[in-house]
Design an enzyme around this catalytic site. Structure first.
Site, PDB file in Angstrom:
ATOM      1  N   GLU A  47     -10.108  -6.527  38.671  1.00 13.66           N
ATOM      2  CA  GLU A  47      -9.803  -7.268  39.971  1.00 13.66           C
ATOM      3  C   GLU A  47      -8.423  -7.977  39.570  1.00 13.66           C
ATOM      4  OE1 GLU A  47     -11.692 -11.174  40.164  1.00 13.66           O
ATOM      5  OE2 GLU A  47     -11.149 -11.387  42.123  1.00 13.66           O
ATOM      6  N   ASN A 110      -7.591 -10.431  48.454  1.00 10.68           N
ATOM      7  CA  ASN A 110      -7.891  -9.966  47.196  1.00 10.68           C
ATOM      8  C   ASN A 110      -8.411  -8.367  47.354  1.00 10.68           C
ATOM      9  OD1 ASN A 110      -8.895  -9.698  44.771  1.00 10.68           O
ATOM     10  ND2 ASN A 110      -9.651 -11.608  44.427  1.00 10.68           N
ATOM     11  N   LYS A 127     -11.803  -8.457  49.495  1.00  9.11           N
ATOM     12  CA  LYS A 127     -12.931  -9.397  48.935  1.00  9.11           C
ATOM     13  C   LYS A 127     -13.463 -10.170  49.953  1.00  9.11           C
ATOM     14  CE  LYS A 127     -13.627 -12.279  45.014  1.00  9.11           C
ATOM     15  NZ  LYS A 127     -13.105 -12.683  43.897  1.00  9.11           N
ATOM     16  N   GLU A 146      -9.144 -19.558  44.964  1.00 13.13           N
ATOM     17  CA  GLU A 146      -9.361 -18.372  45.808  1.00 13.13           C
ATOM     18  C   GLU A 146      -9.493 -18.648  47.380  1.00 13.13           C
ATOM     19  OE1 GLU A 146     -11.301 -14.552  44.594  1.00 13.13           O
ATOM     20  OE2 GLU A 146     -11.929 -15.510  42.788  1.00 13.13           O
ATOM     21  N   CYS A 176     -15.575  -8.770  42.124  1.00 11.89           N
ATOM     22  CA  CYS A 176     -16.091 -10.020  41.386  1.00 11.89           C
ATOM     23  C   CYS A 176     -17.239 -10.654  41.954  1.00 11.89           C
ATOM     24  CB  CYS A 176     -14.834 -10.967  41.086  1.00 11.89           C
ATOM     25  SG  CYS A 176     -15.290 -11.934  39.635  1.00 11.89           S
ATOM     26  N   ASN A 201     -12.910 -11.020  37.377  1.00 12.86           N
ATOM     27  CA  ASN A 201     -12.334 -12.101  36.314  1.00 12.86           C
ATOM     28  C   ASN A 201     -13.267 -13.076  36.346  1.00 12.86           C
ATOM     29  OD1 ASN A 201      -9.190 -11.900  35.958  1.00 12.86           O
ATOM     30  ND2 ASN A 201      -9.661 -10.953  37.775  1.00 12.86           N
TER      31      ASN A 201
HETATM   32  N1  CDT Z   1     -13.068 -13.834  40.612  1.00 16.41           N
HETATM   33  C1  CDT Z   1     -14.269 -14.221  40.766  1.00 16.41           C
HETATM   34  O1  CDT Z   1     -14.528 -14.119  41.922  1.00 16.41           O
HETATM   35  N2  CDT Z   1     -14.879 -14.908  39.834  1.00 16.41           N
HETATM   36  C2  CDT Z   1     -16.135 -15.498  40.046  1.00 16.41           C
HETATM   37  C3  CDT Z   1     -16.295 -16.909  39.375  1.00 16.41           C
HETATM   38  C4  CDT Z   1     -16.832 -17.969  39.985  1.00 16.41           C
HETATM   39  S1  CDT Z   1     -17.736 -19.173  39.286  1.00 16.41           S
HETATM   40  C5  CDT Z   1     -19.177 -18.909  38.965  1.00 16.41           C
HETATM   41  C6  CDT Z   1     -17.133 -14.754  39.571  1.00 16.41           C
HETATM   42  O2  CDT Z   1     -18.201 -14.800  40.404  1.00 16.41           O
HETATM   43  O3  CDT Z   1     -17.479 -14.246  38.633  1.00 16.41           O
END
Ligand code: CDT
Length: 315
Positions: A47, A110, A127, A146, A176, A201
């Protein structure tokens, strides 16, 4: 005829804010060359692969924010990826921040795209599940903005049939946080998806729920393995990981079979290529038996899933 697609999960280690796109693209091309040597047909990147994970900072200057976005794809800086695809005969998936003029306004998503072996984009996904928050929350060790910087994706989860260069694979994408939601997989399962490509990420530390921190790697694999099995599809999960601008992010990039088993997994939090030979027909026995959707699903009984957003408790 066997339908084997050899896939590389091209995990990227940390990208600092000072790292230029040129330097990042050079790292990605090195992974593409390794992938080609390893017999890959397709390589998947994380991502927002071209920059540091910028939603960790609160920014108000739109020009500063837009520096993390791509206004054209390919651009001068990303064209080498497309050239490498053509030169090597290697398809790739790329995640990036997309700034676009659409419906008479500027929009930011995204985004992930899949590019075939001739360098032609064949799929786009934006996304849908945007985690985090939209306003500055100074109590956090770092932000997860985000919801501030991106709109919710407007393309649902399309599944595309790739060309003969990828044995007509039915390809889908998610990004993600989408991987934590069964709906993301099922929308593609209902289109017969054979392989889902997904970049992530994921910080080790989750400020609103630090008690979850020790479980980050477990939850990462738990949800992707469940999604793969329940929809009889390959899942290729690719991390950007390591210590990025003081924020540690999980690795664990992996390739998961429709059996739900991890068949290849990264062992570092650095740039690392993970390769697996994926038989696209491996899910067929599940699609014809346990998960024969047409035979066993009962959508009439699932209405609440689309009618209700948050849980409402019985009195
Ligand atoms: N980039 C991304 O979506 N990261 C989120 C972190 C969220 S905190 C639980 C993830 O779901 O990995």
């Amino acid at each position: 005829m066997s339908r084997i697609v050899t896939v590389g999960a091209a995990q990227l280690g940390a990208i600092q804010r000072s790292d230029s796109r040129k330097a990042v693209v050079a790292r990605m091309i090195e992974l593409m060359r390794q992938a080609k040597s390893g017999g890959c047909d397709l390589v998947a990147f994380p991502e927002l692969a071209l920059t540091t994970f910028f939603p960790r900072w609160f920014m108000e200057d739109q020009a500063e924010i837009d520096a993390f976005f791509e206004q054209e794809m390919p651009s001068n800086e990303t064209a080498p990826l497309f050239n490498a695809a053509r030169e090597l005969g290697l398809a790739f998936m790329l995640g990036f921040a997309e700034k676009v003029e659409e419906e008479g306004r500027t929009r930011r998503f995204n985004t992930q795209i899949i590019v075939d072996k001739s360098g032609k984009p064949i799929a786009k996904y934006r996304k849908i599940h945007l985690p985090g928050h939209a306003e500055h929350e100074p109590w956090r060790a770092f932000q997860h903005l985000e919801k501030r910087y991106f709109e919710v994706g407007n393309l649902s989860w399309p599944v595309v049939r790739a060309g003969s260069d990828l044995h007509g694979a039915l390809l889908g994408q998610m990004i993600c946080n989408d991987r934590r939601w069964p709906e993301s997989y099922r929308v593609m399962g209902l289109q017969g998806v054979e392989m889902i490509l997904l970049g992530y990420n994921t910080p080790v530390h989750n400020p609103p729920a630090p008690m979850h921190d020790r479980l980050g790697d477990f939850h990462n694999h738990l949800v992707m393995q469940a999604g793969a099995y329940q929809n009889a599809t390959w899942v290729v999960g690719v991390a950007k990981c390591g210590l990025e601008e003081g924020c540690e992010m999980i690795g664990g990039s992996c390739i998961i079979a429709p059996t739900g088993e991890i068949v290849a997994q990264a062992v570092t939090r650095e740039d690392e290529l993970v390769v697996a030979r994926c038989d696209l027909d491996l899910g067929q026995s599940y699609k014809n038996s346990t998960f024969n959707f047409a035979r066993h699903r009962e959508p009439e009984q699932y209405r609440l899933i689309v009618e209700r957003k948050g849980a409402e408790l019985p009195r």
